[in-house]
Design a protein around this motif. Structure first.
Motif, short mmCIF file in Angstrom:
data_model
loop_
_atom_site.label_atom_id
_atom_site.label_comp_id
_atom_site.label_asym_id
_atom_site.label_seq_id
_atom_site.Cartn_x
_atom_site.Cartn_y
_atom_site.Cartn_z
N SER A 202 43.50 32.29 51.32
CA SER A 202 43.95 33.64 52.03
C SER A 202 43.73 34.85 51.15
CB SER A 202 45.38 33.42 52.68
OG SER A 202 46.28 33.47 51.73
N ASP A 203 43.50 34.68 49.97
CA ASP A 203 43.50 35.85 49.08
C ASP A 203 42.33 36.60 49.41
OD1 ASP A 203 45.27 34.70 47.34
OD2 ASP A 203 43.96 33.80 45.71
N PRO A 204 42.70 38.08 49.17
CA PRO A 204 41.49 38.98 49.99
C PRO A 204 40.14 38.77 49.60
CG PRO A 204 43.77 40.03 49.46
CD PRO A 204 43.83 38.60 48.93
N GLY A 205 40.19 38.36 47.97
CA GLY A 205 38.71 38.18 47.28
C GLY A 205 38.09 36.77 47.83
N LEU A 206 38.69 36.03 48.41
CA LEU A 206 38.26 34.87 48.83
C LEU A 206 37.93 34.67 50.10
CD1 LEU A 206 40.14 32.50 46.65
CD2 LEU A 206 38.03 33.55 45.94
N SER A 207 38.76 35.39 51.04
CA SER A 207 38.69 35.23 52.52
C SER A 207 38.04 36.43 53.46
CB SER A 207 40.19 35.27 53.01
OG SER A 207 40.93 36.52 52.82
N LEU A 208 37.55 37.29 52.60
CA LEU A 208 36.86 38.41 53.07
C LEU A 208 35.38 38.02 53.70
CD1 LEU A 208 35.30 40.93 50.43
CD2 LEU A 208 35.54 38.33 50.21
N ASN A 209 34.73 38.79 54.58
CA ASN A 209 33.53 38.85 54.93
C ASN A 209 32.64 39.85 54.30
OD1 ASN A 209 30.89 39.02 56.18
ND2 ASN A 209 31.74 38.41 58.32
N ILE A 210 31.90 39.54 53.37
CA ILE A 210 31.17 40.51 52.29
C ILE A 210 30.43 41.40 53.07
CG2 ILE A 210 31.57 39.07 50.24
CD1 ILE A 210 28.50 38.32 50.46
N TYR A 211 29.88 40.92 54.40
CA TYR A 211 29.04 41.69 55.05
C TYR A 211 29.67 42.85 56.13
CZ TYR A 211 26.43 37.56 53.64
OH TYR A 211 25.99 36.44 52.92
N SER A 212 30.74 42.69 56.16
CA SER A 212 31.55 43.78 56.94
C SER A 212 32.87 44.44 56.26
CB SER A 212 31.95 43.17 58.31
OG SER A 212 32.75 42.11 58.04
N ALA A 213 33.13 43.87 55.04
CA ALA A 213 34.31 44.40 54.31
C ALA A 213 34.12 45.96 53.80
CB ALA A 213 34.44 43.51 52.91
N LYS A 214 35.29 46.66 53.94
CA LYS A 214 35.17 47.99 53.43
C LYS A 214 36.19 48.23 52.24
CE LYS A 214 33.03 49.29 56.99
NZ LYS A 214 31.44 49.85 57.13
N GLY A 215 35.68 49.12 51.56
CA GLY A 215 36.60 49.59 50.24
C GLY A 215 36.21 48.60 49.09
N PRO A 216 36.67 48.79 47.82
CA PRO A 216 36.39 48.07 46.77
C PRO A 216 36.80 46.57 46.59
CG PRO A 216 38.22 49.34 46.46
CD PRO A 216 37.75 49.78 47.57
N TYR A 217 36.23 45.67 46.02
CA TYR A 217 36.32 44.35 45.89
C TYR A 217 37.46 44.11 45.13
CZ TYR A 217 35.89 39.44 45.08
OH TYR A 217 36.02 38.00 44.89
N THR A 218 38.50 43.17 45.57
CA THR A 218 39.60 42.69 45.04
C THR A 218 39.46 41.22 44.34
OG1 THR A 218 40.82 43.66 46.39
CG2 THR A 218 42.09 42.17 45.20
N TYR A 219 39.32 41.32 43.00
CA TYR A 219 39.14 39.97 42.42
C TYR A 219 40.32 39.10 42.64
CZ TYR A 219 35.06 42.16 39.98
OH TYR A 219 34.04 42.66 39.72
N PRO A 220 40.00 37.61 42.88
CA PRO A 220 41.14 36.80 42.91
C PRO A 220 41.63 36.53 41.44
CG PRO A 220 39.11 35.69 43.03
CD PRO A 220 38.64 37.11 42.90
N GLY A 221 43.01 35.68 41.64
CA GLY A 221 43.56 35.47 40.07
C GLY A 221 44.59 36.43 39.68
N PRO A 222 44.99 36.13 38.60
CA PRO A 222 45.92 36.88 38.02
C PRO A 222 45.43 38.12 37.29
CG PRO A 222 45.53 35.20 36.58
CD PRO A 222 44.82 35.12 37.86
N PRO A 223 46.27 39.34 37.13
CA PRO A 223 45.73 40.45 36.26
C PRO A 223 45.21 39.97 35.04
CG PRO A 223 48.03 40.94 36.82
CD PRO A 223 47.67 39.33 37.41
N LEU A 224 44.16 40.78 34.65
CA LEU A 224 43.42 40.54 33.25
C LEU A 224 44.57 40.47 32.11
CD1 LEU A 224 40.27 42.65 33.57
CD2 LEU A 224 40.34 40.18 33.45
N TRP A 225 44.43 39.72 31.08
CA TRP A 225 45.11 39.69 29.86
C TRP A 225 44.17 40.81 28.99
CZ3 TRP A 225 44.14 37.58 24.60
CH2 TRP A 225 45.04 38.19 23.88
N THR A 226 44.59 42.03 28.59
CA THR A 226 43.88 42.84 27.87
C THR A 226 43.75 42.98 26.33
OG1 THR A 226 45.78 44.50 27.85
CG2 THR A 226 44.29 44.45 29.71
N GLY A 227 44.51 41.86 25.90
CA GLY A 227 44.54 41.65 24.39
C GLY A 227 45.66 42.18 23.74
N ARG A 228 46.78 42.62 24.34
CA ARG A 228 47.97 43.16 23.71
C ARG A 228 49.26 42.01 23.67
NH1 ARG A 228 47.69 48.56 23.35
NH2 ARG A 228 45.68 49.63 24.58
#
Length: 225
Positions: free
Chosen positions: A199-225
């Protein structure tokens, strides 16, 4: 090909060319197949994992496989996987790493538990219609410069989103030894399975009708801090 035609093709067949990731690229050198990558279950079929609750979502390891070697990589360096076929499915690319616990060896450790942290995500090039880069045969990340030295698994993943509500996961894990590392402390640790829900937005979406920026699945990035 028009979007409507592409959607019809994806819906009716569910199949473009599949792929697997048996080779690494480091310091401009491409390895032999399965030299540093744990041989995946799809090494013959190239078929994807399609269930986020399947233990295969971790590294997709073949039940019977030869032991892969360990690749030495420098913190801060570029690292990639090479596909055995053109990656024609639209969808994101994600990289995760997991540090081998003290007293264990990367060649035998199974990567279980909340040990994985995301180091990069890419591929989305659209907004209202989230198009993705496609038809590449190599994909890359940068080993975080702050990552402590030691043995790690690197999990590379490409998620095919060409069939709405039925994501396809193409993935592999490489065995590496990181040198010249820093003193960073990875955060936002997750487990596989467990990191994703259908049900994650980045996995359940229909890319052919989705609106707005894509939401990547999974946790936030670790930025190296």
């Amino acid at each position: 090909m028009k979007t409507s035609a592409l959607f019809t093709l994806a819906s009716s067949s569910g199949v473009f060319a599949h792929y697997s990731f048996g080779k690494t690229i480091s310091n401009g050198v491409t390895s032999t197949e399965w030299e540093f990558v744990r041989m995946t279950t799809n090494h013959w079929s190239s078929a994807p994992v399609e269930n986020v609750s399947d233990p295969q979502i971790r590294c997709y390891e073949a039940a019977t496989r030869d032991s892969a070697k360990v690749l030495t990589v420098a913190a801060g360096s570029k690292f990639g996987f090479k596909s055995n076929n053109s990656m024609g499915h639209p969808g994101p690319i994600l990289f995760y790493m997991a540090k081998v616990p003290a007293g264990q060896d990367v060649t035998t450790w199974d990567g279980s538990g909340a040990v994985w942290f995301k180091i990069s995500q890419s591929g989305s090039i659209g907004t209202d219609y989230p198009q993705f880069e496609t038809n590449m045969s190599e994909f890359f990340t940068t080993i975080p410069a702050a990552l402590p030295s030691g043995q790690y698994l690197i999990r590379g993943e490409h998620i095919g989103l060409h069939i709405a509500g039925k994501p396809q996961f193409y993935l592999a894990c490489a065995q590496v030894s990181v040198t010249g590392g820093g003193s960073g402390r990875p955060t936002n640790l997750v487990s596989f399975p467990g990191a994703y829900s259908m049900s994650d937005p980045g996995l359940s979406l229909n890319i052919y009708s989705a609106k707005g920026p894509y939401t990547y699945p999974g946790p936030p990035l670790w930025t190296g801090r």
